[in-house]
Design an enzyme around this catalytic site. Structure first.
Site, short mmCIF file in Angstrom:
data_model
loop_
_atom_site.label_atom_id
_atom_site.label_comp_id
_atom_site.label_asym_id
_atom_site.label_seq_id
_atom_site.Cartn_x
_atom_site.Cartn_y
_atom_site.Cartn_z
N SER A 248 0.84 -1.25 0.09
CA SER A 248 0.12 -0.08 0.01
C SER A 248 0.78 1.26 -0.09
CB SER A 248 -1.00 0.04 1.22
OG SER A 248 -0.26 -0.15 2.36
N ALA A 276 -3.72 -4.44 0.42
CA ALA A 276 -4.04 -5.92 0.25
C ALA A 276 -5.32 -6.56 0.77
CB ALA A 276 -2.89 -6.60 1.08
N CYS A 333 3.73 -11.74 12.41
CA CYS A 333 4.85 -11.31 13.17
C CYS A 333 4.27 -10.62 14.30
CB CYS A 333 5.58 -10.24 12.45
SG CYS A 333 5.00 -8.73 11.86
N1 SAH Z 1 7.53 -8.93 3.17
C1 SAH Z 1 8.27 -7.82 3.74
C2 SAH Z 1 7.90 -7.08 4.97
C3 SAH Z 1 6.74 -6.53 5.11
S1 SAH Z 1 6.54 -5.32 6.03
C4 SAH Z 1 9.82 -8.02 3.30
O1 SAH Z 1 9.97 -9.26 3.04
O2 SAH Z 1 10.59 -7.32 3.56
C5 SAH Z 1 4.85 -5.09 5.91
C6 SAH Z 1 4.68 -4.22 4.87
O3 SAH Z 1 3.35 -4.15 4.60
C7 SAH Z 1 4.90 -2.67 4.93
O4 SAH Z 1 5.72 -2.45 3.58
C8 SAH Z 1 3.68 -1.88 4.48
O5 SAH Z 1 3.87 -0.81 4.00
C9 SAH Z 1 2.74 -2.81 4.09
N2 SAH Z 1 1.37 -2.72 4.49
C10 SAH Z 1 0.80 -2.39 5.67
N3 SAH Z 1 -0.47 -2.41 5.52
C11 SAH Z 1 -0.71 -2.92 4.19
C12 SAH Z 1 -2.09 -2.98 3.38
N4 SAH Z 1 -3.12 -2.79 4.07
N5 SAH Z 1 -1.96 -3.11 2.28
C13 SAH Z 1 -0.78 -3.37 1.82
N6 SAH Z 1 0.46 -3.28 2.32
C14 SAH Z 1 0.51 -2.93 3.56
#
Ligand code: SAH
Length: 389
Positions: A248, A276, A333
């Site tokens: 997002s 998402a 997490c």
């Molecule tokens: N999978 C990543 C780490 C995820 S951290 C890696 O391997 O490095 C979580 C991520 O989710 C962040 O980048 C944040 O911007 C995103 N995020 C948070 N809420 C969200 C949403 N509702 N839809 C999509 N992405 C989101």
């Protein structure tokens, strides 16, 4: 030295080496103590129990030692040397990978301290004011333990300390232009600890990304919550046919695209800026593999129920829509959602989606994010690899 005396019913927990003293356990006067003060923890008869950092908060003392020793340069040298030796034994810094967590708080008996290593640069993140007051000692200890393999030390604690502490983000040793290129599982990554989330990268998914690589050949992959694209890169390196990365945050997608370009994977990759939870309701196309790695839905116990509903919904959408025989890498997490609760939530999602699901692998945080056996709260990352029939 300041003494924190604790209630006789709470001595047990410290004798079992739990590294936190909660405010409710304290029976002596601590109002005049300053945040970050080094304190000695004693029982109600003044018997020595431990020594640590005080803070005016629910967790009032973070214990650094159960021995009556000084928290001086020698102390940090020893602790950090131990932490570095463990990573060396695990061979985490090698020609294929030069990113690892060097110090993982309670897991390395240094509560309140995180140190991440990116190809020569150590990024320190303090979660307590006492640790922050000790960063010069920590920086010196890192120099001693790492020698010439250390080129810079950056302290980034403004996000993680209470605002009253006024944490500053500065280089304590050397300097390094960002983004800085580092490597994980043979792919190159731009790391920016100054503008990025946390210390710049989510190091805890290294082994799980590697595992995704093993499933990815010739597959069509959707990587949701992709941040800087770690899972996407491994899938492409190992021969995925096509990878879609979704986040997002536009900034996260920009990082992903830079990393894709850095490895010359552009032809087989597309990114999507979207929520998402919304996007997963109705996928415009079918995938062989879906990665679900959301941020912690619950940071506190009172948010747990809502978090579970969130995990269930997200996973039910993925299970319902993935191709027959498809694979889902799903993670949580949230520390307050343990692995049993997470697994049960995924089972509930499978029931809701009405498809047969098998658990192929049970995933967790890697060895450079160790869990102190006396501090089970340190276990936070869990995941499952599912196959949907
Ligand atoms: N999978 C990543 C780490 C995820 S951290 C890696 O391997 O490095 C979580 C991520 O989710 C962040 O980048 C944040 O911007 C995103 N995020 C948070 N809420 C969200 C949403 N509702 N839809 C999509 N992405 C989101």
């Amino acid at each position: 030295m300041n003494i924190v005396r604790i209630h006789k019913n709470k001595v047990n927990s410290i004798e079992r080496r739990h590294p936190w003293v909660f405010s409710g356990a304290i029976i002596s006067e601590v109002e005049t103590f300053k945040d970050g003060d080094i304190v000695t923890v004693c029982d109600h008869k003044d018997r020595f129990l431990a020594r640590g950092h005080f803070q005016h908060a629910t967790i009032s003392v973070r214990i650094l030692t159960f021995e009556p020793v000084d928290l001086d340069q020698e102390f940090y040298n020893q602790k950090i040397q131990n932490a570095v030796e463990l990573r060396e034994k695990l061979n985490l810094i090698n020609p294929n990978s030069n990113i690892c967590r060097l110090v993982h708080g309670e897991g390395d008996s240094l509560p309140g301290l995180i140190v991440d290593f990116y190809n020569g640069v150590a990024v320190i993140q303090c979660h307590s004011i006492g640790m922050y007051n000790s960063i010069e000692l920590i920086s010196e200890a890192l120099k001693k333990a790492l020698g010439v393999s250390l080129t810079a030390v950056y302290s980034k604690s403004s996000d993680t300390l209470p605002s009253r502490a006024e944490g500053k983000d500065v280089y304590l040793f050397g300097e390094c232009l960002t983004p800085h290129v580092a490597k994980e599982n043979g792919v190159e990554l731009n790391i920016d600890w100054i503008t990025g989330q946390k210390t710049g990268f989510f190091i805890d998914q290294r082994e799980n990304r590697f595992l995704l690589g093993k499933y990815a050949r010739n597959k069509k992959v959707l990587n949701t919550f992709c941040y800087s694209g770690g899972f996407s890169l491994l899938a492409l390196k190992e021969g995925a046919e096509l990878v879609h990365s979704l986040d997002s945050s536009k900034k996260a997608i920009a990082l992903t695209e830079e990393n894709i370009a850095l490895n010359d994977f552009g032809k087989k990759h597309q990114s999507i800026v979207a929520d998402a939870m919304e996007y997963m309701k109705e996928l415009p196309e079918a995938y062989d593999i879906i990665v679900l790695d959301p941020p912690a839905f619950a940071k506190h116990r009172d948010k747990r129920h809502k978090a579970i509903q969130g995990y269930k919904r997200l996973n039910a959408h993925a299970i319902r829509q993935i191709k027959p025989g498809g694979i889902i890498f799903t993670f949580s997490c949230s520390q307050v959602v343990d692995k049993f609760l997470f697994t049960n939530t995924i089972i509930a999602a499978a029931i809701e989606a009405g498809r047969n699901v098998r658990i192929l692998e049970q995933l967790h945080q890697p060895a450079d994010h160790p869990i102190n056996a006396f501090h089970p709260e340190g276990e936070y990352l869990k995941g499952l690899v599912l196959q949907v029939d």
